[in-house]
Design a protein around this motif. Structure first.
Motif, PDB file in Angstrom:
ATOM      1  N   LYS A  38       0.854  -0.397  -0.524  1.00  0.00           N
ATOM      2  CA  LYS A  38      -0.135  -0.027   0.220  1.00  0.00           C
ATOM      3  C   LYS A  38       1.090   0.823   0.780  1.00  0.00           C
ATOM      4  CE  LYS A  38      -3.461   2.234   2.180  1.00  0.00           C
ATOM      5  NZ  LYS A  38      -3.599   3.679   2.538  1.00  0.00           N
ATOM      6  N   PRO A  39       0.904   1.866  -1.120  1.00  0.00           N
ATOM      7  CA  PRO A  39       2.380   2.782  -1.269  1.00  0.00           C
ATOM      8  C   PRO A  39       1.356   4.171  -0.290  1.00  0.00           C
ATOM      9  CG  PRO A  39       1.423   2.117  -3.223  1.00  0.00           C
ATOM     10  CD  PRO A  39       1.439   0.539  -2.219  1.00  0.00           C
ATOM     11  N   SER A  40       2.368   4.676  -0.070  1.00  0.00           N
ATOM     12  CA  SER A  40       1.997   6.229   0.993  1.00  0.00           C
ATOM     13  C   SER A  40       2.089   7.719  -0.311  1.00  0.00           C
ATOM     14  CB  SER A  40       2.242   6.318   1.940  1.00  0.00           C
ATOM     15  OG  SER A  40       3.883   6.833   1.894  1.00  0.00           O
ATOM     16  N   THR A  41       1.245   8.374  -0.528  1.00  0.00           N
ATOM     17  CA  THR A  41       1.205   9.257  -1.482  1.00  0.00           C
ATOM     18  C   THR A  41       2.326  10.295  -0.788  1.00  0.00           C
ATOM     19  OG1 THR A  41      -0.770  10.269  -0.905  1.00  0.00           O
ATOM     20  CG2 THR A  41      -0.866   8.797  -3.176  1.00  0.00           C
ATOM     21  N   GLY A  42       2.411  11.018   0.562  1.00  0.00           N
ATOM     22  CA  GLY A  42       2.494  11.896   1.033  1.00  0.00           C
ATOM     23  C   GLY A  42       1.711  13.209   0.604  1.00  0.00           C
ATOM     24  N   GLY A  43       0.281  13.321  -0.028  1.00  0.00           N
ATOM     25  CA  GLY A  43      -0.344  14.159  -0.431  1.00  0.00           C
ATOM     26  C   GLY A  43       0.068  14.763  -1.501  1.00  0.00           C
ATOM     27  N   VAL A  50       2.109  18.977  -4.249  1.00  0.00           N
ATOM     28  CA  VAL A  50       1.790  18.429  -3.129  1.00  0.00           C
ATOM     29  C   VAL A  50       0.115  18.985  -3.204  1.00  0.00           C
ATOM     30  CG1 VAL A  50       1.896  19.790  -0.337  1.00  0.00           C
ATOM     31  CG2 VAL A  50       3.364  18.643  -0.977  1.00  0.00           C
ATOM     32  N   THR A  51      -0.473  18.688  -3.584  1.00  0.00           N
ATOM     33  CA  THR A  51      -2.326  18.794  -3.341  1.00  0.00           C
ATOM     34  C   THR A  51      -2.821  19.074  -2.102  1.00  0.00           C
ATOM     35  OG1 THR A  51      -3.109  16.390  -3.650  1.00  0.00           O
ATOM     36  CG2 THR A  51      -2.039  18.025  -5.821  1.00  0.00           C
ATOM     37  N   SER A  52      -2.642  17.992  -1.244  1.00  0.00           N
ATOM     38  CA  SER A  52      -3.253  17.778   0.318  1.00  0.00           C
ATOM     39  C   SER A  52      -2.363  18.367   1.000  1.00  0.00           C
ATOM     40  CB  SER A  52      -3.602  16.801   0.634  1.00  0.00           C
ATOM     41  OG  SER A  52      -4.609  16.212  -0.259  1.00  0.00           O
ATOM     42  N   ARG A  53      -2.406  19.115   2.002  1.00  0.00           N
ATOM     43  CA  ARG A  53      -1.033  19.749   3.135  1.00  0.00           C
ATOM     44  C   ARG A  53      -1.126  18.520   4.416  1.00  0.00           C
ATOM     45  NH1 ARG A  53      -0.996  26.026   3.983  1.00  0.00           N
ATOM     46  NH2 ARG A  53      -2.977  25.068   4.444  1.00  0.00           N
ATOM     47  N   PHE A  54      -0.211  18.942   4.736  1.00  0.00           N
ATOM     48  CA  PHE A  54       0.075  17.763   6.341  1.00  0.00           C
ATOM     49  C   PHE A  54      -0.318  16.963   6.063  1.00  0.00           C
ATOM     50  CE2 PHE A  54      -1.938  22.496   6.262  1.00  0.00           C
ATOM     51  CZ  PHE A  54      -1.292  22.971   6.849  1.00  0.00           C
ATOM     52  N   ARG A  55      -0.191  16.161   4.853  1.00  0.00           N
ATOM     53  CA  ARG A  55      -0.219  14.332   5.404  1.00  0.00           C
ATOM     54  C   ARG A  55       1.562  14.062   4.649  1.00  0.00           C
ATOM     55  NH1 ARG A  55      -5.232  12.508   2.841  1.00  0.00           N
ATOM     56  NH2 ARG A  55      -7.102  13.690   3.308  1.00  0.00           N
ATOM     57  N   GLY A  56       1.335  13.013   5.586  1.00  0.00           N
ATOM     58  CA  GLY A  56       2.951  12.042   5.190  1.00  0.00           C
ATOM     59  C   GLY A  56       3.184  12.009   6.265  1.00  0.00           C
ATOM     60  N   GLY A  57       4.128  10.873   6.334  1.00  0.00           N
ATOM     61  CA  GLY A  57       4.834   9.914   7.926  1.00  0.00           C
ATOM     62  C   GLY A  57       4.132   8.876   8.331  1.00  0.00           C
ATOM     63  N   GLY A  58       4.150   8.851   9.181  1.00  0.00           N
ATOM     64  CA  GLY A  58       3.212   7.750   9.795  1.00  0.00           C
ATOM     65  C   GLY A  58       3.970   5.991   9.592  1.00  0.00           C
ATOM     66  N   HIS A  59       3.677   5.149   9.856  1.00  0.00           N
ATOM     67  CA  HIS A  59       3.713   4.276  10.046  1.00  0.00           C
ATOM     68  C   HIS A  59       3.707   3.437   8.498  1.00  0.00           C
ATOM     69  CE1 HIS A  59       5.235  -0.317  10.979  1.00  0.00           C
ATOM     70  NE2 HIS A  59       5.403   0.298  12.300  1.00  0.00           N
ATOM     71  N   LYS A  60       4.836   2.078   7.950  1.00  0.00           N
ATOM     72  CA  LYS A  60       4.422   1.913   6.434  1.00  0.00           C
ATOM     73  C   LYS A  60       3.009   0.783   7.049  1.00  0.00           C
ATOM     74  CE  LYS A  60       7.160  -0.224   3.112  1.00  0.00           C
ATOM     75  NZ  LYS A  60       7.849  -1.247   2.837  1.00  0.00           N
ATOM     76  N   ARG A  61       2.065   0.323   5.772  1.00  0.00           N
ATOM     77  CA  ARG A  61       0.967  -0.437   6.073  1.00  0.00           C
ATOM     78  C   ARG A  61       0.962  -0.911   5.117  1.00  0.00           C
ATOM     79  NH1 ARG A  61      -3.635   3.874   7.785  1.00  0.00           N
ATOM     80  NH2 ARG A  61      -3.490   4.542   5.696  1.00  0.00           N
ATOM     81  N   ARG A  62       0.304  -2.841   5.016  1.00  0.00           N
ATOM     82  CA  ARG A  62       0.278  -3.645   4.279  1.00  0.00           C
ATOM     83  C   ARG A  62      -1.488  -3.642   4.358  1.00  0.00           C
ATOM     84  NH1 ARG A  62       3.996  -5.720   1.598  1.00  0.00           N
ATOM     85  NH2 ARG A  62       2.754  -7.161   1.104  1.00  0.00           N
TER      86      ARG A  62
END
Length: 146
Positions: A38-43, A50-62
Motif C-alpha cells: 500500500k504505497p503512501s502518497t504523502g499528499g 503537494v495537493t493535500s497539505r500536512f500529509r505524510g509520515g506515519g507507519h508503513k502499512r500493508r
C-alpha cells in the motif's frame, strides 16, 4: 469492540475513550499471501506536487485483501483468528476453508475464534450458521445478516 477510558493527565485528554482491542487474537501476524503493498502518497499527485497539505509520515502499512464476494458456497470454514486492520475501522476475521484456502472477511460482532461457518445462499435461523450471507433477492423480508 469495547472501549477503555484514558487517564486524564491533561484537560484535553479528560473524557477521551479508546478501543481496548480485547476481541483480537493475540500474537498474530497477517498472512503474507493475503496482503498487498500500500504505497503512501504523502499528499502528492502524479506530478509530485503537494495537493493535500500536512500529509505524510506515519507507519508503513500493508493492505489486507478482504473477500467481499463470499462466493465459496457449500464449503465449510473455521474462524482461525480475529485481527486488526490498520486501513479500516472494522476488524477482520481469518477463515480457514475445508479445501485449504484462507480468506479474510469483515468481522461480524459476536463471531468467535473456532466457530464453524457454512455459507448458504438462503439465510436460515439455525445456530449452525451464525454468519449467513445471501443475496438480497433470495432473502425473506426483515432478515438480519452481515
Amino acid at each position: 469492540m469495547g472501549l477503555r477510558t484514558i487517564n486524564p493527565t491533561t484537560p484535553g485528554v479528560r473524557g477521551r475513550m479508546a478501543p481496548d482491542f480485547a476481541e483480537l487474537t493475540q500474537g498474530n501476524q497477517p498472512l503474507k499471501a493475503l496482503t498487498e503493498s500500500k504505497p503512501s502518497t504523502g499528499g502528492r499527485n502524479h506530478y509530485g506536487r503537494v495537493t493535500s497539505r500536512f500529509r505524510g509520515g506515519g507507519h508503513k502499512r500493508r493492505f489486507r485483501v478482504i473477500d467481499f464476494r463470499r462466493d465459496k458456497i457449500g464449503v465449510p470454514a473455521k474462524v482461525a483468528s480475529i485481527e486488526y486492520d490498520p486501513n479500516r475501522s472494522a476488524r477482520i476475521a481469518l477463515l480457514h476453508y475445508a479445501d485449504g484456502e484462507k480468506r479474510y472477511i469483515l468481522w461480524p460482532v459476536g463471531l468467535a475464534v473456532g466457530t464453524r461457518l457454512f455459507l448458504r445462499r438462503r439465510p436460515t435461523s439455525s445456530p449452525a450458521t451464525p454468519c449467513p450471507c445471501a443475496t438480497s433477492r433470495s432473502a425473506p423480508r426483515f432478515t438480519t445478516w452481515n
